[in-house]
Design a protein around this motif. Structure first.
Motif, short mmCIF file in Angstrom:
data_model
loop_
_atom_site.label_atom_id
_atom_site.label_comp_id
_atom_site.label_asym_id
_atom_site.label_seq_id
_atom_site.Cartn_x
_atom_site.Cartn_y
_atom_site.Cartn_z
N ASN A 212 0.82 -1.21 0.00
CA ASN A 212 0.00 0.00 0.00
C ASN A 212 0.85 1.27 0.00
OD1 ASN A 212 -2.12 -1.76 0.19
ND2 ASN A 212 -2.91 -0.98 2.11
N LEU A 213 2.16 1.13 0.28
CA LEU A 213 3.05 2.29 0.26
C LEU A 213 3.55 2.60 -1.16
CD1 LEU A 213 5.01 1.66 3.56
CD2 LEU A 213 3.08 3.20 3.16
N ARG A 214 3.09 1.84 -2.13
CA ARG A 214 3.34 2.09 -3.55
C ARG A 214 4.83 2.04 -3.92
NH1 ARG A 214 1.44 7.36 -4.68
NH2 ARG A 214 1.47 6.86 -6.87
N ARG A 215 5.50 1.02 -3.44
CA ARG A 215 6.86 0.73 -3.88
C ARG A 215 6.79 -0.61 -4.61
NH1 ARG A 215 6.69 5.33 -2.78
NH2 ARG A 215 7.99 6.45 -1.29
N ASN A 216 7.69 -0.80 -5.58
CA ASN A 216 7.61 -1.99 -6.42
C ASN A 216 8.05 -3.27 -5.73
OD1 ASN A 216 8.76 0.37 -8.57
ND2 ASN A 216 6.82 -0.61 -9.02
N ILE A 217 9.15 -3.18 -4.97
CA ILE A 217 9.68 -4.38 -4.33
C ILE A 217 9.90 -4.09 -2.85
CG2 ILE A 217 11.59 -6.03 -4.26
CD1 ILE A 217 12.03 -5.49 -7.24
N VAL A 218 9.30 -4.91 -2.00
CA VAL A 218 9.46 -4.82 -0.56
C VAL A 218 10.46 -5.90 -0.16
CG1 VAL A 218 8.31 -4.95 1.67
CG2 VAL A 218 7.11 -3.95 -0.28
N ILE A 219 11.55 -5.48 0.52
CA ILE A 219 12.61 -6.42 0.87
C ILE A 219 12.74 -6.56 2.38
CG2 ILE A 219 13.88 -5.94 -1.26
CD1 ILE A 219 15.80 -4.22 0.43
N GLN A 220 13.39 -7.64 2.80
CA GLN A 220 13.70 -7.85 4.21
C GLN A 220 15.18 -8.17 4.33
OE1 GLN A 220 10.69 -10.88 5.15
NE2 GLN A 220 9.76 -9.36 6.49
N GLY A 221 15.75 -7.82 5.49
CA GLY A 221 17.15 -8.14 5.75
C GLY A 221 18.13 -7.04 5.39
N ILE A 222 17.66 -5.99 4.75
CA ILE A 222 18.50 -4.82 4.44
C ILE A 222 17.74 -3.61 4.95
CG2 ILE A 222 19.51 -3.39 2.63
CD1 ILE A 222 19.90 -5.89 0.95
N LEU B 276 19.40 -8.48 -7.49
CA LEU B 276 18.14 -9.04 -7.01
C LEU B 276 18.02 -10.48 -7.51
CD1 LEU B 276 15.88 -6.00 -7.96
CD2 LEU B 276 16.82 -6.50 -5.71
N GLY B 277 18.03 -11.43 -6.61
CA GLY B 277 17.90 -12.83 -6.99
C GLY B 277 19.18 -13.39 -7.57
N ASP B 278 19.09 -14.63 -8.07
CA ASP B 278 20.28 -15.30 -8.61
C ASP B 278 20.27 -15.40 -10.13
OD1 ASP B 278 18.31 -17.17 -8.94
OD2 ASP B 278 19.21 -18.68 -7.62
N GLN B 279 19.35 -14.68 -10.78
CA GLN B 279 19.23 -14.71 -12.24
C GLN B 279 20.00 -13.57 -12.91
OE1 GLN B 279 17.11 -17.08 -13.95
NE2 GLN B 279 17.13 -18.10 -11.98
N THR C 104 13.95 -12.23 -13.95
CA THR C 104 12.85 -12.69 -13.12
C THR C 104 13.33 -12.78 -11.67
OG1 THR C 104 11.97 -13.97 -14.95
CG2 THR C 104 11.21 -14.57 -12.75
N ILE C 105 12.54 -12.24 -10.78
CA ILE C 105 12.83 -12.37 -9.35
C ILE C 105 11.63 -12.99 -8.68
CG2 ILE C 105 14.53 -10.51 -9.23
CD1 ILE C 105 12.35 -8.66 -8.20
N HIS C 106 11.88 -13.64 -7.56
CA HIS C 106 10.83 -14.35 -6.85
C HIS C 106 10.84 -13.97 -5.38
CE1 HIS C 106 10.33 -16.95 -10.34
NE2 HIS C 106 11.64 -17.07 -10.37
N ARG C 107 9.70 -14.12 -4.75
CA ARG C 107 9.59 -13.89 -3.30
C ARG C 107 10.64 -14.77 -2.60
NH1 ARG C 107 4.12 -13.33 -0.87
NH2 ARG C 107 4.73 -12.15 0.93
N GLY C 108 11.39 -14.13 -1.70
CA GLY C 108 12.41 -14.86 -0.94
C GLY C 108 13.78 -14.89 -1.59
N ASP C 109 13.92 -14.34 -2.80
CA ASP C 109 15.23 -14.31 -3.46
C ASP C 109 16.21 -13.47 -2.65
OD1 ASP C 109 14.63 -15.91 -5.61
OD2 ASP C 109 14.50 -14.28 -7.08
N ALA C 110 17.48 -13.82 -2.75
CA ALA C 110 18.54 -13.07 -2.08
C ALA C 110 18.72 -11.70 -2.74
CB ALA C 110 19.85 -13.84 -2.14
#
Length: 186
Positions: free
Chosen positions: A32-42, A57-60, A104-110
């Motif tokens: 709802n804060l209108r950002r494209n990607i919400v991350i955790q751990g940073i 973003l991710g391993d791809q 392509t990135i996925h939920r939980g990607d590094a």
């Protein structure tokens, strides 16, 4: 679009802690804060330190270049019905980035900040007061911002009047106006 505004990143950890520390409710979804990607751990502070650096973003092989702080807006505060949200999230509302390598990135990607990869950044087209907390802006900063927004509106009306109308409609839906009111002739 303006360089560095292709994608935004937001630190969930920092937003949640800041809202809790300020005694404010968290939106039902950080989306709802209108950002494209919400991350955790940073943290948000790490994201801000990453301005001028590449983030993987991710391993791809997807990579973005962090250009600038993505300041919160009154629209989000009104839409989420959380008074004080804009001020509370000023330094934790995420960063604006340029996509360097898509993928392509996925939920939980590094997610990894590539501290050894720096690039020139573009600080955007905003007026000098844009990145200053609203309560700290001078009258001249506000005047310059309004003038710049009026000029942008006039230019956009010539090339995308439907886009101008969509902006108005969106902001009006939460009781705000996107474009500065025209001065009435006296």
């Amino acid at each position: 679009p303006e360089p560095g505004r292709q994608i935004t990143l937001l630190s969930a950890d920092s937003v949640q802690k800041t809202l809790q520390d300020q005694g404010l409710a968290c939106p039902p979804s950080l989306g709802n804060l209108r950002r494209n990607i919400v991350i955790q751990g940073i943290s948000a502070q790490e994201l801000l330190r990453a301005v001028g650096h590449v983030i993987q973003l991710g391993d791809q092989g997807c990579q973005v270049l962090v250009h600038r702080n993505c300041v919160p807006c009154l629209y989000n505060e009104s839409k989420n019905q959380i008074p004080g949200l804009m001020e509370a999230l000023w330094n934790v509302a995420g960063v604006s980035c340029q996509v360097l390598v898509g993928g392509t990135i996925h939920r939980g990607d590094a997610i990894q900040i590539m501290w050894n990869q720096t690039r020139a950044i573009d600080d955007g087209i905003q007026s000098s007061g844009f990145y200053v907390r609203p309560k700290e802006r001078t009258a001249q900063m506000v005047k310059d911002s309004v003038a710049q927004k009026r000029e942008a509106q006039q230019a956009l009306l010539k090339i995308d009047p439907e886009g101008v109308a969509r902006s108005d409609k969106s902001y009006n839906s939460v009781g705000l106006s996107f474009w500065p009111a025209n001065k009435k002739e006296t």
